[in-house]
Design a protein around this motif. Structure first.
Motif, short mmCIF file in Angstrom:
data_model
loop_
_atom_site.label_atom_id
_atom_site.label_comp_id
_atom_site.label_asym_id
_atom_site.label_seq_id
_atom_site.Cartn_x
_atom_site.Cartn_y
_atom_site.Cartn_z
N GLU A 246 -4.42 26.82 -31.90
CA GLU A 246 -3.50 25.72 -32.17
C GLU A 246 -2.29 25.80 -31.26
O GLU A 246 -1.82 24.78 -30.73
N ALA A 247 -1.79 27.01 -31.05
CA ALA A 247 -0.60 27.18 -30.21
C ALA A 247 -0.90 26.87 -28.75
O ALA A 247 -0.03 26.37 -28.02
N LEU A 248 -2.13 27.15 -28.31
CA LEU A 248 -2.47 26.99 -26.90
C LEU A 248 -2.98 25.59 -26.55
O LEU A 248 -3.05 25.23 -25.39
N ARG A 249 -3.33 24.81 -27.56
CA ARG A 249 -3.93 23.50 -27.29
C ARG A 249 -3.03 22.61 -26.43
O ARG A 249 -3.49 22.04 -25.43
N PRO A 250 -1.76 22.45 -26.76
CA PRO A 250 -0.91 21.61 -25.90
C PRO A 250 -0.69 22.20 -24.52
O PRO A 250 -0.50 21.45 -23.54
N VAL A 251 -0.71 23.52 -24.41
CA VAL A 251 -0.55 24.15 -23.10
C VAL A 251 -1.76 23.85 -22.22
O VAL A 251 -1.64 23.49 -21.04
N GLU A 252 -2.96 23.99 -22.80
CA GLU A 252 -4.19 23.69 -22.05
C GLU A 252 -4.23 22.23 -21.63
O GLU A 252 -4.62 21.89 -20.51
N ARG A 253 -3.79 21.34 -22.51
CA ARG A 253 -3.78 19.91 -22.19
C ARG A 253 -2.83 19.63 -21.02
O ARG A 253 -3.17 18.85 -20.13
N THR A 254 -1.68 20.25 -21.04
CA THR A 254 -0.72 20.06 -19.95
C THR A 254 -1.31 20.52 -18.62
O THR A 254 -1.15 19.85 -17.59
#
Length: 275
Positions: A246-254
């Protein structure tokens, strides 16, 4: 994210061909890379109807140019995130299944790779060896702004924050650099970073190379954090694994958004020259 996608290579070297910076054979050679063969099926023929036959990559690139292609744009969609797509649903669904696609602006066409592994490519080869063949399926697309693609400047700003977030997650999970999986992932990134300026074809602005290199760095950190916790020297519960994802999802999307922005900069450069 540590490896260059086939669609990324097609977009980059296809744009270099459209810009007149490389020959068709040179573009095809870089796009094929280590694969045995690339072909394209479904391209419209001289009469405009889709051709059921498959064409060699060099011929297909020339046909796309003759059909009016003004730039090739990368799409890297994921579930719930149609990044770089503009429809219709049939094309979007195939691109989502593949995880990548290319849109040929000016033609109303898009290409999705189908990857096949086959037996030995030559006589006398080791029977255990396999070779990869790719067939690009050409389908109609909607000529509209692609979904959620940032500018290079926006992508660069977002990546700086994403890098800090990814580092914080790694540190919090104690997987910042221990264990063989982490070491291998970091080494893969370092090797890619050394070759980073060769990822994009001639004609791309330096800022696009910089953004792509940073996107790959963020992707490397995400790949480390998404690996098996035990391999990093950290025993993780199911709830911890879920929290990490969950914490990494927005990072991966970016990182994906920035990668698309970098590859699409070649098409934008072509459009600026024509305006």
């Amino acid at each position: 994210m540590l490896e260059e996608t086939r669609s990324g290579r097609l977009a980059a070297w296809g744009n270099a061909l459209l810009a007149g910076a490389v020959s068709p054979d040179e573009a095809a050679s870089h796009i094929t890379a280590e694969d045995a063969r690339h072909r394209v099926g479904g391209l419209p023929g001289p009469e405009g109807a889709a051709d059921d036959d498959v064409a060699g990559l060099t011929l297909a690139l020339g046909r796309l140019r003759a059909l009016g292609a003004v730039g090739l744009r990368l799409a890297l969609p994921a579930s719930g995130h149609p990044l770089g797509l503009s429809g219709p649903p049939e094309f979007n669904a195939l691109a989502l299944e593949a995880g990548e696609a290319v849109v040929a602006s000016g033609t109303g066409l898009g290409l999705v790779p189908e990857v096949h592994e086959a037996g030995p490519a030559t006589d006398g080869a080791d029977p255990l060896d396999t070779h990869v063949e790719v067939v690009w399926r050409c389908l109609p697309v909607r000529e509209a702004p692609p979904a959620d693609v940032p500018s290079l400047a926006e992508a660069e700003r977002e990546l700086a924050e994403a890098l800090r977030e990814a580092t914080q997650v790694l540190t919090r999970l104690d997987v910042a650099g221990s264990g063989p999986v982490a070491d291998a992932a970091l080494e893969a990134y370092r090797a890619r970073a050394e070759a980073g300026r060769r990822l994009l074809a001639p004609g791309y602005p330096p800022r696009a190379v910089r953004v792509l290199e940073l996107a790959q760095r963020v992707g490397a950190l995400v790949a480390i954090a998404e690996g098996d916790g035990a391999a990093h020297g950290t025993a993780m519960s199911a709830s911890q694994i879920a929290a990490r994802a969950e914490a990494l999802r927005p990072v991966e999307r970016t990182a994906r958004r920035a990668q698309v922005a970098a590859y699409n900069a070649g098409a934008e450069e072509l459009e600026r020259r024509r305006s």
